[in-house]
Design a protein around this motif. Structure first.
Motif, PDB file in Angstrom:
ATOM      1  N   VAL A   1      -7.034  -0.507   1.198  1.00 48.66           N
ATOM      2  CA  VAL A   1      -8.054   0.540   1.247  1.00 48.66           C
ATOM      3  C   VAL A   1      -7.876   1.270   2.569  1.00 48.66           C
ATOM      4  N   GLY A   2      -7.769   2.588   2.524  1.00 41.46           N
ATOM      5  CA  GLY A   2      -7.632   3.363   3.743  1.00 41.46           C
ATOM      6  C   GLY A   2      -8.500   4.595   3.698  1.00 41.46           C
ATOM      7  N   HIS A   3      -9.117   4.932   4.833  1.00 39.22           N
ATOM      8  CA  HIS A   3      -9.921   6.151   4.929  1.00 39.22           C
ATOM      9  C   HIS A   3      -9.256   7.132   5.894  1.00 39.22           C
ATOM     10  N   SER A   4      -9.177   8.399   5.483  1.00 40.55           N
ATOM     11  CA  SER A   4      -8.686   9.473   6.327  1.00 40.55           C
ATOM     12  C   SER A   4      -7.260   9.184   6.804  1.00 40.55           C
ATOM     13  N   MET A   5      -7.021   9.155   8.110  1.00 41.50           N
ATOM     14  CA  MET A   5      -5.683   8.881   8.602  1.00 41.50           C
ATOM     15  C   MET A   5      -5.230   7.475   8.196  1.00 41.50           C
ATOM     16  N   GLY A   6      -6.176   6.570   7.968  1.00 45.52           N
ATOM     17  CA  GLY A   6      -5.851   5.245   7.446  1.00 45.52           C
ATOM     18  C   GLY A   6      -5.345   5.320   6.019  1.00 45.52           C
ATOM     19  N   ALA A   7      -5.832   6.304   5.254  1.00 43.82           N
ATOM     20  CA  ALA A   7      -5.337   6.514   3.888  1.00 43.82           C
ATOM     21  C   ALA A   7      -3.889   6.995   3.924  1.00 43.82           C
ATOM     22  N   TYR A   8      -3.612   7.967   4.792  1.00 48.77           N
ATOM     23  CA  TYR A   8      -2.231   8.432   4.956  1.00 48.77           C
ATOM     24  C   TYR A   8      -1.349   7.261   5.378  1.00 48.77           C
ATOM     25  N   ALA A   9      -1.847   6.445   6.305  1.00 54.39           N
ATOM     26  CA  ALA A   9      -1.045   5.336   6.840  1.00 54.39           C
ATOM     27  C   ALA A   9      -0.662   4.334   5.761  1.00 54.39           C
ATOM     28  N   VAL A  10      -1.589   3.981   4.857  1.00 50.68           N
ATOM     29  CA  VAL A  10      -1.252   2.980   3.835  1.00 50.68           C
ATOM     30  C   VAL A  10      -0.283   3.562   2.803  1.00 50.68           C
ATOM     31  N   ILE A  11      -0.383   4.874   2.550  1.00 49.32           N
ATOM     32  CA  ILE A  11       0.589   5.515   1.666  1.00 49.32           C
ATOM     33  C   ILE A  11       1.960   5.537   2.335  1.00 49.32           C
ATOM     34  N   TYR A  12       2.005   5.944   3.593  1.00 52.87           N
ATOM     35  CA  TYR A  12       3.272   6.016   4.316  1.00 52.87           C
ATOM     36  C   TYR A  12       3.888   4.627   4.480  1.00 52.87           C
ATOM     37  N   TYR A  13       3.054   3.621   4.747  1.00 57.81           N
ATOM     38  CA  TYR A  13       3.540   2.236   4.836  1.00 57.81           C
ATOM     39  C   TYR A  13       4.274   1.850   3.552  1.00 57.81           C
ATOM     40  N   ASN A  14       3.685   2.164   2.415  1.00 62.49           N
ATOM     41  CA  ASN A  14       4.292   1.790   1.136  1.00 62.49           C
ATOM     42  C   ASN A  14       5.543   2.606   0.831  1.00 62.49           C
ATOM     43  N   LEU A  15       5.593   3.836   1.285  1.00 61.74           N
ATOM     44  CA  LEU A  15       6.797   4.651   1.110  1.00 61.74           C
ATOM     45  C   LEU A  15       7.929   4.167   2.018  1.00 61.74           C
ATOM     46  N   LEU A  16       7.575   3.729   3.213  1.00 62.28           N
ATOM     47  CA  LEU A  16       8.584   3.218   4.145  1.00 62.28           C
ATOM     48  C   LEU A  16       9.182   1.902   3.662  1.00 62.28           C
ATOM     49  N   ASN A  17       8.331   1.038   3.127  1.00 58.32           N
ATOM     50  CA  ASN A  17       8.732  -0.346   2.871  1.00 58.32           C
ATOM     51  C   ASN A  17       9.018  -0.686   1.417  1.00 58.32           C
ATOM     52  N   GLY A  18       8.480   0.091   0.490  1.00 60.67           N
ATOM     53  CA  GLY A  18       8.715  -0.212  -0.918  1.00 60.67           C
ATOM     54  C   GLY A  18       8.346  -1.636  -1.265  1.00 60.67           C
ATOM     55  N   ASN A  19       9.257  -2.331  -1.945  1.00 59.74           N
ATOM     56  CA  ASN A  19       9.026  -3.734  -2.332  1.00 59.74           C
ATOM     57  C   ASN A  19       9.898  -4.687  -1.518  1.00 59.74           C
ATOM     58  N   GLN A  20       9.921  -4.491  -0.209  1.00 62.33           N
ATOM     59  CA  GLN A  20      10.695  -5.384   0.638  1.00 62.33           C
ATOM     60  C   GLN A  20      10.227  -6.829   0.489  1.00 62.33           C
ATOM     61  N   LYS A  21      11.162  -7.739   0.384  1.00 64.04           N
ATOM     62  CA  LYS A  21      10.822  -9.147   0.155  1.00 64.04           C
ATOM     63  C   LYS A  21      10.154  -9.796   1.356  1.00 64.04           C
ATOM     64  N   SER A  22      10.315  -9.217   2.545  1.00 60.15           N
ATOM     65  CA  SER A  22       9.691  -9.779   3.749  1.00 60.15           C
ATOM     66  C   SER A  22       8.215  -9.407   3.872  1.00 60.15           C
ATOM     67  N   LEU A  23       7.720  -8.595   2.918  1.00 63.86           N
ATOM     68  CA  LEU A  23       6.337  -8.117   2.949  1.00 63.86           C
ATOM     69  C   LEU A  23       5.621  -8.465   1.646  1.00 63.86           C
ATOM     70  N   PRO A  24       4.290  -8.557   1.681  1.00 60.73           N
ATOM     71  CA  PRO A  24       3.557  -8.794   0.432  1.00 60.73           C
ATOM     72  C   PRO A  24       3.784  -7.645  -0.558  1.00 60.73           C
ATOM     73  N   ARG A  25       3.782  -7.984  -1.816  1.00 59.68           N
ATOM     74  CA  ARG A  25       3.945  -6.993  -2.870  1.00 59.68           C
ATOM     75  C   ARG A  25       2.630  -6.229  -3.042  1.00 59.68           C
ATOM     76  N   THR A  26       2.705  -4.916  -3.160  1.00 58.70           N
ATOM     77  CA  THR A  26       1.503  -4.094  -3.281  1.00 58.70           C
ATOM     78  C   THR A  26       0.969  -4.124  -4.708  1.00 58.70           C
TER      79      THR A  26
END
Length: 295
Positions: free
Chosen positions: A120-145
């Motif tokens: 859950v992200g609000h405002s710039m936090g919303a942009y950040a969670v979208i950008y985080y997922n675009l940067l990382n995709g389904n990397q195995k070192s990270l939790p799956r979204t």
């Protein structure tokens, strides 16, 4: 007699809640916006707790140097646990937020064995969670979204209201370059004006986790500005063109009226709290639920 009835009522209410909400160990991580603190997450989380859907279990504090300080924990036996993230440098910008969020999520995977996350992200936090997922995709070192609920995200510009909290120098200053009704969404779904921060998201669109389900909440004051007073509807809705054909589910929800102001969207907003809670945890959430709700 009355005492026994009250016990039965309490148990009956608990049974109803268990029937209504999913029973999942997947944590949901809340990320605040520009200049904000944990206070901006508090009302949304309290509403989820009061409803019986979820409960806060952890706070991750990101210090200005990027070091993490954790209070609380998440365990596999916990039901719908919530993780609150606080950025000490809350004016670092959405790109830095996303980098710090990557550190947080790696910690959750490695130390707390979190294999799946909601965001859950609000405002710039919303942009950040979208950008985080675009940067990382389904990397195995990270939790799956699993699910993302983004609120008032400035994906393609922020209104220049000449406020004292806007940066007056440096690259972040360029983000405050939008105005009411300056931009619009074309029939193709593409925004007419594409700012550099939007282009950055669009270039990475194929990286987004395809299994993700996304609810995009935005505010419309109904005053002719087609905005929440800070983010225009065109900027918020431009996310759809980035994610189309790249996620399993994408839905929008418009909060309308005076309570749809940018900060009021997270400040004890009944409509937003309701749709957020239902989208994340309701067993019977219907794909049409968002369009059926009105502010």
């Amino acid at each position: 007699m009355g005492f026994g009835f009250n016990i039965w009522q309490t148990q009956h209410a608990q049974d109803q809640l268990q029937a209504k909400y999913i029973d999942s160990s997947t944590p949901t991580i809340f990320v605040h916006g520009w200049g904000a603190t944990l206070r901006s997450e508090k009302d949304m989380i309290s509403a989820a707790e009061i409803s019986g859907a979820a409960s806060r279990r952890m706070i991750v504090r990101v210090r200005a140097n990027g070091k993490l300080a954790v209070t609380g924990t998440v365990k596999p036996w916990m039901i719908n646990p919530i993780i609150m993230v606080r950025m000490d440098n809350n004016r670092a910008g959405e790109v830095q937020y996303a980098r710090w969020l990557t550190k947080v999520c790696k910690l959750l995977k490695q130390k707390y064995h979190v294999n799946e996350l909601n965001f859950v992200g609000h405002s710039m936090g919303a942009y950040a969670v979208i950008y985080y997922n675009l940067l990382n995709g389904n990397q195995k070192s990270l939790p799956r979204t699993n699910k993302l609920c983004v609120i008032a995200g400035p994906y393609d510009g922020i209104m220049d209201n000449h406020k004292s909290n806007q940066p007056t120098s440096g690259p972040l200053m360029q983000l405050w370059d939008d105005a009411p009704n300056k931009n619009r969404i074309l029939p193709t779904g593409r925004p007419k004006i594409i700012h550099p921060e939007y282009q950055m998201l669009y270039r990475l669109r194929s990286n987004f986790p395809r299994q993700a389900r996304v609810l995009n909440i935005y505010g419309n004051l109904g005053d002719g500005s087609n905005s929440d007073g800070v983010v225009t509807n065109a900027s918020a809705l431009s996310l759809g063109y980035v994610l189309r054909d790249h996620v399993s589910f994408y839905q929008t929800f418009q909060a309308f009226g005076p309570k749809a102001q940018h900060s009021a969207l997270h400040n004890n907003n009944i409509a937003v709290n309701k749709i957020l809670t239902e989208f994340l945890w309701d067993k019977n959430y219907q794909d049409s639920s968002a369009s059926d709700l009105m502010q």
